[in-house]
Design an enzyme around this catalytic site. Sequence first.
Site, PDB file in Angstrom:
ATOM      1  N   TYR A 138       0.836  -1.202   0.000  1.00 51.07           N
ATOM      2  CA  TYR A 138       0.000   0.000   0.000  1.00 51.07           C
ATOM      3  C   TYR A 138       0.873   1.255   0.000  1.00 51.07           C
ATOM      4  O   TYR A 138       0.627   2.198  -0.771  1.00 51.07           O
ATOM      5  CB  TYR A 138      -0.915  -0.017   1.222  1.00 51.07           C
ATOM      6  CG  TYR A 138      -1.886   1.131   1.282  1.00 51.07           C
ATOM      7  CD1 TYR A 138      -2.963   1.206   0.400  1.00 51.07           C
ATOM      8  CD2 TYR A 138      -1.750   2.141   2.236  1.00 51.07           C
ATOM      9  CE1 TYR A 138      -3.868   2.260   0.459  1.00 51.07           C
ATOM     10  CE2 TYR A 138      -2.651   3.193   2.301  1.00 51.07           C
ATOM     11  CZ  TYR A 138      -3.700   3.242   1.420  1.00 51.07           C
ATOM     12  OH  TYR A 138      -4.599   4.291   1.477  1.00 51.07           O
ATOM     13  N   LYS A 159       0.912   4.181  -2.957  1.00 46.40           N
ATOM     14  CA  LYS A 159       0.594   5.593  -2.704  1.00 46.40           C
ATOM     15  C   LYS A 159       1.809   6.492  -2.936  1.00 46.40           C
ATOM     16  O   LYS A 159       1.680   7.658  -3.326  1.00 46.40           O
ATOM     17  CB  LYS A 159       0.051   5.768  -1.291  1.00 46.40           C
ATOM     18  CG  LYS A 159      -1.336   5.153  -1.094  1.00 46.40           C
ATOM     19  CD  LYS A 159      -2.367   5.728  -2.058  1.00 46.40           C
ATOM     20  CE  LYS A 159      -3.767   5.238  -1.766  1.00 46.40           C
ATOM     21  NZ  LYS A 159      -4.777   5.817  -2.686  1.00 46.40           N
TER      22      LYS A 159
END
Length: 244
Positions: free
Chosen positions: A149, A153
């Site tokens: 993740y 991002k």
Amino acid sequence: MEISFKGKRVLVTGASQGIGRELVKKLVKCGAKVIAIARNQELLESLQKEEPSIEIYQADLANWKKTEEVLGKIGNVDLLVNNAGLAVLGPLTEVKEEDVDRTFAINVKAVINISKYVINNLLARKSPGSIINVSSQASLTGLVDHTVYCASKGAVDAFTRSAANEYGKYGIRVNTVNPTVILTDMGRLGWSDPKVAGPMLERIPLRRFGEVDEVVNAIIFLLSDMSSMTTGTNINVDGGFIAV
């Protein structure tokens, strides 16, 4: 501040629930014509019942070609919020290939694909515009069990800076909003255990998690002409998490 999007067509991805759903409602109140895209048709239809003026389109944004087909139906877009996102959490040693592929397909490839469409549309009309990519505090720090993740991002932030530099001369601004834990329905469920929430709250100077409207308000500001000199930057809605 009185912000009006009257006459503007705003595309919001991940619009059926959480931040995206509340953003759609706020944009409608500000006079925008909203185009809502999400994977869940039932939730989209329930949103349209609440806000009959919106257009809804069902799409799995992980599918590049199918997304292009949907985008081809929606016409002109003045403003874009890439809100759709996915988090598959767990230790790096247990990450599966499909976890990486799905996370990057939604969090990165879809942002590139949809931004490409909107920027081409703006350029063809010689129109300025504003694009907001919903990123995360995870792009700016290392979080346990968030390796994939965080990587996705981080890619969103890097893409944002590059796109802002490339298209600023055309009056197209590109920014990110980087929230901490936000108390959507899923957020409340996932962070309801004090043993889980406690260590994170200790790292946030304001000692609380964020509310949905606090992210929505930041997005509205960046979309609007109130932020006309802001591009290529992150707005952290994180209670000071990154600052300390």
